[in-house]
Design a protein around this motif. Structure first.
Motif, mmCIF file in Angstrom:
data_model
loop_
_atom_site.group_PDB
_atom_site.id
_atom_site.type_symbol
_atom_site.label_atom_id
_atom_site.label_comp_id
_atom_site.label_asym_id
_atom_site.label_seq_id
_atom_site.Cartn_x
_atom_site.Cartn_y
_atom_site.Cartn_z
ATOM 1 N N HIS A 106 1.001 -1.165 -0.113
ATOM 2 C CA HIS A 106 0.167 -0.015 0.202
ATOM 3 C C HIS A 106 1.114 1.247 0.043
ATOM 4 O O HIS A 106 1.678 1.601 0.917
ATOM 5 C CB HIS A 106 -1.019 0.163 1.473
ATOM 6 N N TYR A 157 -8.655 14.844 -3.127
ATOM 7 C CA TYR A 157 -8.765 14.406 -2.137
ATOM 8 C C TYR A 157 -8.772 15.791 -1.614
ATOM 9 O O TYR A 157 -7.789 16.732 -1.410
ATOM 10 C CB TYR A 157 -7.812 13.631 -1.422
ATOM 11 N N ILE A 186 2.885 -8.502 8.233
ATOM 12 C CA ILE A 186 1.428 -7.770 8.175
ATOM 13 C C ILE A 186 1.865 -7.128 9.784
ATOM 14 O O ILE A 186 2.214 -5.626 10.305
ATOM 15 C CB ILE A 186 0.113 -8.510 8.122
ATOM 16 N N ARG A 210 4.505 -4.631 9.542
ATOM 17 C CA ARG A 210 4.135 -3.511 8.797
ATOM 18 C C ARG A 210 4.323 -1.879 9.796
ATOM 19 O O ARG A 210 4.212 -1.169 9.568
ATOM 20 C CB ARG A 210 3.529 -3.509 8.012
ATOM 21 N N LEU A 229 -8.026 -9.559 8.904
ATOM 22 C CA LEU A 229 -7.346 -9.729 7.559
ATOM 23 C C LEU A 229 -7.891 -10.141 5.711
ATOM 24 O O LEU A 229 -7.451 -9.928 5.247
ATOM 25 C CB LEU A 229 -6.280 -11.125 8.454
ATOM 26 N N LYS A 238 -9.232 -6.406 3.210
ATOM 27 C CA LYS A 238 -8.171 -5.937 3.012
ATOM 28 C C LYS A 238 -8.330 -4.526 2.379
ATOM 29 O O LYS A 238 -6.977 -3.992 3.213
ATOM 30 C CB LYS A 238 -8.438 -7.204 1.211
ATOM 31 N N THR A 239 -9.463 -4.107 3.415
ATOM 32 C CA THR A 239 -9.135 -2.653 2.372
ATOM 33 C C THR A 239 -8.601 -2.281 4.319
ATOM 34 O O THR A 239 -7.800 -0.989 4.198
ATOM 35 C CB THR A 239 -10.369 -2.083 2.372
ATOM 36 N N ALA A 267 -6.941 -4.368 6.814
ATOM 37 C CA ALA A 267 -5.420 -4.508 6.345
ATOM 38 C C ALA A 267 -4.318 -4.042 5.730
ATOM 39 O O ALA A 267 -3.135 -3.501 6.150
ATOM 40 C CB ALA A 267 -5.351 -6.349 6.215
ATOM 41 N N LEU A 268 -4.708 -3.033 4.383
ATOM 42 C CA LEU A 268 -4.234 -2.450 3.692
ATOM 43 C C LEU A 268 -2.811 -1.126 3.962
ATOM 44 O O LEU A 268 -2.839 -0.602 4.203
ATOM 45 C CB LEU A 268 -4.669 -2.404 2.447
ATOM 46 N N SER A 269 -4.633 -0.253 4.389
ATOM 47 C CA SER A 269 -4.680 0.371 5.414
ATOM 48 C C SER A 269 -3.912 0.342 6.853
ATOM 49 O O SER A 269 -4.164 0.456 7.414
ATOM 50 C CB SER A 269 -5.806 1.326 5.229
ATOM 51 N N THR A 270 -2.874 1.167 6.539
ATOM 52 C CA THR A 270 -1.566 0.777 7.414
ATOM 53 C C THR A 270 -1.485 1.627 8.645
ATOM 54 O O THR A 270 -2.198 0.879 9.592
ATOM 55 C CB THR A 270 0.013 1.032 6.680
ATOM 56 N N LEU A 283 -9.970 6.004 3.322
ATOM 57 C CA LEU A 283 -9.146 5.319 4.808
ATOM 58 C C LEU A 283 -7.552 5.007 4.457
ATOM 59 O O LEU A 283 -6.975 5.563 5.066
ATOM 60 C CB LEU A 283 -9.404 3.496 4.368
ATOM 61 N N ASN A 284 -7.076 4.567 3.160
ATOM 62 C CA ASN A 284 -5.654 5.203 2.492
ATOM 63 C C ASN A 284 -5.606 6.041 3.253
ATOM 64 O O ASN A 284 -3.670 5.935 3.368
ATOM 65 C CB ASN A 284 -5.607 4.816 1.407
ATOM 66 N N ALA A 285 -5.602 7.259 2.863
ATOM 67 C CA ALA A 285 -5.444 8.881 3.396
ATOM 68 C C ALA A 285 -5.226 8.944 4.567
ATOM 69 O O ALA A 285 -4.719 10.117 5.202
ATOM 70 C CB ALA A 285 -5.450 9.838 2.432
ATOM 71 N N LEU A 286 -5.290 8.349 5.910
ATOM 72 C CA LEU A 286 -6.381 8.326 7.001
ATOM 73 C C LEU A 286 -4.500 8.409 7.803
ATOM 74 O O LEU A 286 -4.091 7.839 7.818
ATOM 75 C CB LEU A 286 -7.002 7.843 7.960
ATOM 76 N N GLN A 323 -5.924 10.874 12.763
ATOM 77 C CA GLN A 323 -7.245 10.420 11.930
ATOM 78 C C GLN A 323 -7.839 9.154 12.566
ATOM 79 O O GLN A 323 -9.162 8.633 12.509
ATOM 80 C CB GLN A 323 -7.344 10.334 10.975
#
Lengths: 289, 360
Positions: A85, A116, B143, B146, B170, B173-174, B176-179, B223-226, B230
């Motif tokens: 990611h 965004y 995982i 990370r 796990l 995936k959304t 789990a992917l968003s660190t 979510l990825n950008a949080l 946040q």
């Protein structure tokens, strides 16, 4: 967020499949090519994929917010297989480059791109669909909050499979067929893998060559070259095979990476795909290169 | 020792011959069957055999084994770790006895074949993190690693405490992917693990609704950008908005007390039931079996992990799976994975009770 073209947002979003904004668009494009698809190149050793991201946004109202730092272009690279990611942010429309180590990837890289919202803001645009407003005469304004997205581009998936023509990998499979007479062999492409069925004596030759220095180069230039060329011909005749067989997908992807035109002759395409395998025989010729 | 992968042919052959090799899986090994001709070796990457062979034991040893596996495979890239040939090779060689110990092979042959497919091989994408005895150890550790702010052992402890919450994280995936979001969820799991453990143990009342809300959060938020802050804030909001099932977690033991006789036609409904298309007798039979057989042997199983917990009993009664195949169709993987290993052996008997009942 997973992009779902059917999803309704509680606020207007510029996207290809909806008319939340009239006559506005947001997409990624590639230099040197006219299509709306970002480009990537592999490093010389095929270990890094370098993506070039160019964003095109038609809305001047939103562009102004990006210039003011209230919004950004944002791309998310992900690989579900490996939990990879990577988030890339920029306020620049072009000259954006992202490198991805392919050791972290298995299968496809997915690229999602957005505009965004970083700080709460209001967009005023006559292009916001009037259906968002109860009163026809009201101002076309909409409030967005930190974390919202205001534009969403098409999703791209990339196959970065650099070593697919390594014949010990799983794309090709050489199997013995006892019904074949000495010297006979044939290629079966009606499966996900390319199956090369060969007579017992061919299998023995293959085993011996595999264990010899340069033996694999001989194999690449004989049986495997023929198999690749055969598959190329089938793929060129029927590109829809990518929807049926895994090997065809790999060929399509490899041709894209290598920038191979599909109007080339099959022998030439096979040579390019296999990185000019004749050159690998230089050791056998007694000359060093 | 160089890292080795099965050749495709060798792997295919083993997979096709699981049934033929059942006795090896149960009582023997594959030492004579797997030769140098069966494998590709890669000198560029080595395995620390000492760490590898120190992997042993059962569920309680998962955390230690995860750390050993990661040490043993130092330098393994995610790309290579997604090759099923590697993990299947390990479960048939260095980790063969561990795999058999960790995932004891069922007595029923059909069940055994299916069991072996998942724990000794990899049949689908999720098997990497979930089922294959070797790869699940590496991938879960990967995982967790990370998240650099959390001690890996702590993270693994919380993740392996219960199987269902682990899957909830796990398998989504959304999340789990968003660190950052994953880190925030992991923090919550660790707090629970070290505290009252309710978030981890109450899978139907608390954990699943919470994780569903997290998933829904991804609907309109990127979510990825949080950031981590946040993400924590969002989880707190979810904590406040989730409507927890605050009904007491009644046990089946209590429940049987209020069961009416079969002839009365009165149904003892569960909170989530809308319409029950059952008769009392099957339900009674299952409850009786639970009471007399399962609970008497395993009185201390966590209520949320019981094979005949309220939710499971309701679903057995409602869907009526008559055999293992139907059981797998009826219950989600998360439901199945959340069953206590001790009690999971009763599935076949429960299906038989249902089958006998339906044949009456």
């Amino acid at each position: 967020m997973r992009i779902n073209t059917q999803k309704s947002f509680p606020y207007p979003v510029i996207r290809e499949t909806h008319d939340d904004y009239m006559d506005e668009e947001f997409f990624l494009w590639s230099t040197n090519e006219s299509n709306r698809k970002p480009k990537f190149e592999l490093s010389e050793d095929s270990s890094i994929a370098k993506f070039e991201l160019n964003y095109s946004l038609s809305s001047t109202a939103i562009k102004r917010q990006i210039a003011n730092g209230n919004a950004v272009y944002l791309s998310v690279f992900s690989c579900k297989e490996t939990f990879f990611h990577k988030v890339f942010e920029s306020s620049s429309e072009s000259n954006n480059f992202v490198e991805i180590n392919l050791d972290e990837i298995s299968g496809k890289i997915e690229l999602e791109s957005y505009v965004y919202i970083k700080n709460d803001l209001t967009i005023e645009s006559k292009n916001i669909n009037k259906e968002y407003f109860s009163d026809t005469f009201s101002e076309r304004k909409f409030d967005y909050h930190e974390g919202n997205i205001i534009a969403q581009a098409q999703v791209f998936k990339f196959n970065c499979v650099p070593d697919i023509f390594n014949f010990s990998s799983s794309l090709f499979r050489l199997v013995q067929d006892d019904d074949l007479k000495d010297g006979e062999w044939h290629v079966d492409t009606d499966q996900d893998k390319i199956i090369i069925k060969a007579a017992k004596n061919i299998i023995k030759i293959e085993q011996n060559l595999t264990n010899q220095k340069d033996g694999e180069s001989v194999l690449a230039n004989s049986i495997y070259f023929s198999a690749v060329m055969h598959a190329v011909i089938l793929y060129l005749d029927e590109p829809e095979l990518v929807n049926v067989y895994h090997w065809a997908k790999v060929f399509e992807q490899r041709m894209a990476i290598k920038n191979v035109r599909d109007d080339e002759d099959a022998y030439k395409i096979a040579s390019i795909l296999m990185d000019w395998p004749l050159s690998e025989l230089h050791h056998l010729s007694g000359e060093s290169t | 020792m160089s890292i080795a992968f099965f050749k495709d042919e060798a792997l295919d052959e083993l997979f096709e011959n699981i049934e033929v090799n059942l006795d090896r899986y149960r009582n023997g090994d594959f030492d004579d069957l797997i030769t140098d001709d069966s494998v590709h070796k890669f000198a560029e990457l080595s395995i620390n055999q000492e760490f590898l062979i120190s992997i042993y034991g059962g569920q309680d040893d998962d955390v230690d084994n995860c750390l050993k596996m990661f040490e043993a495979m130092e330098g393994l890239t995610p790309k290579l770790a997604r090759d099923k040939r590697l993990w299947s090779y390990l479960t048939h060689t260095s980790l063969f006895h561990y795999t058999r110990e960790r995932w004891p092979i069922p007595d029923d042959d059909d069940e055994a074949v299916n069991w072996i497919k998942h724990h000794f091989f990899i049949t689908g994408s999720r098997d990497f993190e979930r089922d294959n005895a070797a790869s699940r150890l590496w991938w879960t550790t990967f995982i967790c690693k990370r998240v650099t702010n959390i001690d890996t052992r702590k993270a693994l402890g919380a993740l392996f405490f219960r199987m269902d919450p682990r899957s909830q994280v796990l398998d989504r995936k959304t999340t789990a992917l968003s660190t950052n979001l994953f880190e925030a969820v992991l923090e919550k799991m660790i707090i629970s693990f070290e505290g009252d453990q309710k978030f981890l143990t109450d899978r139907h009342g608390l954990n699943r609704p919470f994780m569903s809300e997290v998933n829904a959060l991804g609907g309109f938020n990127l979510l990825n950008a949080l950031s981590l802050e946040q993400s924590r804030k969002k989880l707190k909001e979810i904590d406040q908005t989730v409507k927890f099932n605050d009904l007491p977690n009644e046990t089946i033991l209590n429940e049987i007390d209020v069961l009416e006789p079969e002839s009365s036609g009165h149904l003892n409904t569960l909170p989530e039931e809308k319409t029950i298309k059952t008769d009392m007798s099957l339900r009674q039979k299952l409850v009786k079996f639970d009471l007399e057989e399962i609970r008497s042997k395993y009185p201390n199983t966590d209520e949320n992990e019981r094979i005949l917990s309220r939710y499971m009993l309701f679903t057995f009664d409602d869907e009526r799976p008559r055999n293992m195949k139907e059981f797998i169709e009826v219950f989600s993987w998360e439901d199945r994975d959340g069953i206590s290993p001790d009690e999971s052996f009763y599935v076949a008997q429960i299906c038989k009770i249902i089958d006998d009942h339906l044949n009456l």
